[in-house]
Design an enzyme around this catalytic site. Structure first.
Site, PDB file in Angstrom:
ATOM      1  CG  HIS A 184      -5.480   1.333   2.195  1.00  0.00           C
ATOM      2  ND1 HIS A 184      -4.717   2.389   1.786  1.00  0.00           N
ATOM      3  CD2 HIS A 184      -6.609   1.359   1.431  1.00  0.00           C
ATOM      4  CE1 HIS A 184      -5.350   3.043   0.825  1.00  0.00           C
ATOM      5  NE2 HIS A 184      -6.503   2.428   0.591  1.00  0.00           N
TER       6      HIS A 184
ATOM      7  CD  GLU B 199      -3.194   0.668  -0.759  1.00  0.00           C
ATOM      8  OE1 GLU B 199      -4.128  -0.158  -0.748  1.00  0.00           O
ATOM      9  OE2 GLU B 199      -3.274   1.780  -1.309  1.00  0.00           O
TER      10      GLU B 199
END
EC number: 5.1.3.15
Length: 314
Positions: free
Chosen positions: A183, A289
């Protein structure tokens, strides 16, 4: 003791070997920092094995971390590179992960620092390894996800790139399903002049528009409002790029990670996130991500899955 005026000086490095990266554990055994001889650095918080800093040799920070992020282990970090495992978001309809908190437990667990390895060639680099297993989880988390697993997370730094890779091993007798995501919060100068390339032709789920499925027609994706999309790029081997103005600033190459999430909370969403600060910080960050989050990876007894991303600073 007799003081010898001609006593030999301590050697900084072993003769004949190139300078090596310096690795330190600090903040009460909470953080691991590596600095290359050329000045580039990376810092990882053992809570979540979260990369919270990646700096160029001139000390320029490449990752965005909220000013209100909790770095004391009390909650997952808002910013850097949190690790999502074994579920992306929440999955109330997936029985095995339905009881887990958002984004799973990897980003909120204490990881073990397993050690470092350095390049033996002239190119200075350092790899830091971190581990998390079912044996190290609390009884409460084990009750929510009772599988026998091992995670090996590696962070490799060299002068121009940062590579993060995860190896998932099923050590139990029962198969399990999971999702994973790196992330990454990138620090940028101005979201209004930033685009993402490499997504043209990709199918994506638009989570801001009732999870409708669309196809990306733009060669450069601009962010003009709240954005939360799960792309499955069609050109798997080509890097995805972050472009600021007319210049590429980052290339993101993926290895065995089919999906790419693009996220920016924009004004209203940022205002409602308690640990997002400053509230106009969305102007200076974008999440791109790499992960495997469309569907589930099934891992049989003894099997392994490895996924990685390499970010090149341009």
């Amino acid at each position: 003791m007799v003081d010898r005026p001609n006593k030999p000086a301590a050697l900084a490095t072993t003769p004949g070997l190139p300078p090596q990266a310096q690795v330190n554990i600090s903040h009460g055994n909470q953080r691991v920092t590596a600095v290359l001889p050329t000045g580039e650095s990376v810092e990882i918080l053992l809570h979540g094995a979260t990369v919270i800093s990646w700096k160029a040799a001139d000390d320029t920070e490449k990752l965005w971390v909220s000013n209100a992020a909790k770095l004391d282990g009390s909650k997952p970090v808002r910013g850097g590179i949190p690790l999502v495992f074994p579920v992306f978001g929440t999955a109330p309809d997936h029985a095995a992960t339905s009881k887990l908190p958002q984004h799973g437990f990897a980003r909120s667990s204490r990881w073990e620092f397993l050690g470092k390895s350095t390049s033996e060639s002239g190119d200075a680099s350092v790899k830091l390894d971190f581990g998390l297993s079912s044996a190290s989880l609390s009884d409460e988390v084990k009750a929510l996800w009772p599988y026998d697993f091992n995670l090996l997370y590696s962070v490799t730094l060299d002068a121009k790139t940062l590579t993060t890779s995860m190896v998932v091993t099923n050590q139990g007798n029962e198969p399990f399903e999971f999702q994973m995501l790196l992330h990454t919060y990138f620090k940028i100068k101005d979201i209004s002049s930033t685009t993402v390339t490499g997504l043209e032709g990709a199918s994506y789920v638009d989570k801001v528009d009732n999870a409708s499925v669309k196809t990306e027609s733009a060669s450069e994706v601009s962010i003009t409002g709240e954005t939360d999309r799960i792309y499955t790029p069609v050109k798997k081997e080509e890097p995805i790029a972050i472009v600021e103005g007319s210049s590429k600033t980052f290339n993101i190459s993926r290895d065995n990670l089919e999906d790419t999430v693009v996220w920016n909370p924009w004004t209203e969403k940022a205002a409602g996130i308690g640990d997002f600060a400053p509230k106009d910080g969305y102007k200076n960050m974008i999440c791109v991500e790499a992960g495997s989050v469309q569907g589930w990876v099934n891992l049989e007894n003894g099997d392994q899955f490895e996924g990685a991303q390499t970010i090149t600073s341009l």
